[in-house]
Design an enzyme around this catalytic site. Structure first.
Site, PDB file in Angstrom:
ATOM      1  N   CYS A 103       0.816  -1.205   0.000  1.00  0.00           N
ATOM      2  CA  CYS A 103       0.000   0.000   0.000  1.00  0.00           C
ATOM      3  C   CYS A 103       0.856   1.265   0.000  1.00  0.00           C
ATOM      4  O   CYS A 103       2.000   1.256   0.448  1.00  0.00           O
ATOM      5  CB  CYS A 103      -0.916   0.013   1.224  1.00  0.00           C
ATOM      6  N   ASP A 131      -5.657  -2.999  11.528  1.00  0.00           N
ATOM      7  CA  ASP A 131      -4.462  -2.171  11.637  1.00  0.00           C
ATOM      8  C   ASP A 131      -4.279  -1.797  13.109  1.00  0.00           C
ATOM      9  O   ASP A 131      -5.207  -1.900  13.911  1.00  0.00           O
ATOM     10  CB  ASP A 131      -4.657  -0.906  10.780  1.00  0.00           C
TER      11      ASP A 131
END
Length: 216
Positions: A9, A132
């Site tokens: 990412c 996360d």
């Protein structure tokens, strides 16, 4: 055993997109959040996505983005997946999914077992979860902070929706993270950077290889 799904990412350059493709990553992510050092314009992302040539799934990371901006993003970039990394409600996720007819990846910040209790109501309206670490105090970024959470929290997690582990992953700990959490996928950003916001092709290659080797 099946190989973990791997997402790189926060990409912003042609060489690192190519590195992710060549390494065998499954997804690449582009960040559309002005406060992030990894923020790119739709034009930049479109060029980078075209360079990937359809070899990977393209994920557009947004944070509480409104419908007008989402419409511009979707029509221009044509991402495969929308990643909602803000405080989007169950209703909002359903609305975005229905309006734009794209799979939704919903991110959650995790630091304790109770944080996972918020997840289940989303299972009917999203296609993938991303777990996360919660941002450190004072951070303006919902992700990409380079900090991990206790991976044991995900062990034996029983969900009907596939999920990915993120937060503080690097070439040195991705194998341990996968083994400890049992996660079927990983998402890395700052852990494959040579400086904040700048990815490193060799780190991407090594990360993917070590993640793949974990369950081979």
């Amino acid at each position: 055993m099946t190989h973990p799904i791997i997402k790189i990412c926060g990409l912003s350059t042609p060489d690192t997109v190519q590195a992710a493709v060549d390494a065998g990553a499954d997804m690449i992510g582009f960040v559309f959040f002005p406060k992030s050092p990894r923020n790119v314009s739709i034009g930049q992302a479109k060029e980078l996505s075209n360079a990937a040539g359809g070899a990977v799934q393209v994920v557009a990371l947004t944070v509480n983005m409104n419908d007008r901006d989402l419409a511009t993003l979707v029509s221009s970039l044509k991402p495969d997946i929308l990643q909602l990394h803000g405080t989007e409600s169950v209703e909002r996720c359903h609305e975005v999914r229905e309006r734009f007819k794209l799979p939704i990846m919903k991110a959650f910040g995790i630091s304790s077992p109770g944080d996972l209790d918020r997840v289940q109501p989303y299972a009917q309206v999203v296609d993938r979860f991303l777990f996360d670490a919660k941002p450190p105090q004072g951070s303006s970024l919902p992700g990409g902070n380079g900090v991990p959470f206790d991976w044991r929290l995900l062990k034996d997690l029983d969900l009907d929706v596939p999920y990915m582990l993120s937060g503080g992953l690097t070439i040195d700990n991705v194998s341990e993270a996968l083994a400890t959490s049992g996660a079927p996928g990983v998402d890395v950003s700052s852990g494959v950077e040579r400086e904040k916001g700048v990815k490193d092709a060799e780190l991407i290659k090594t990360f993917v290889q070590r993640a793949r080797d974990t369950l081979s």
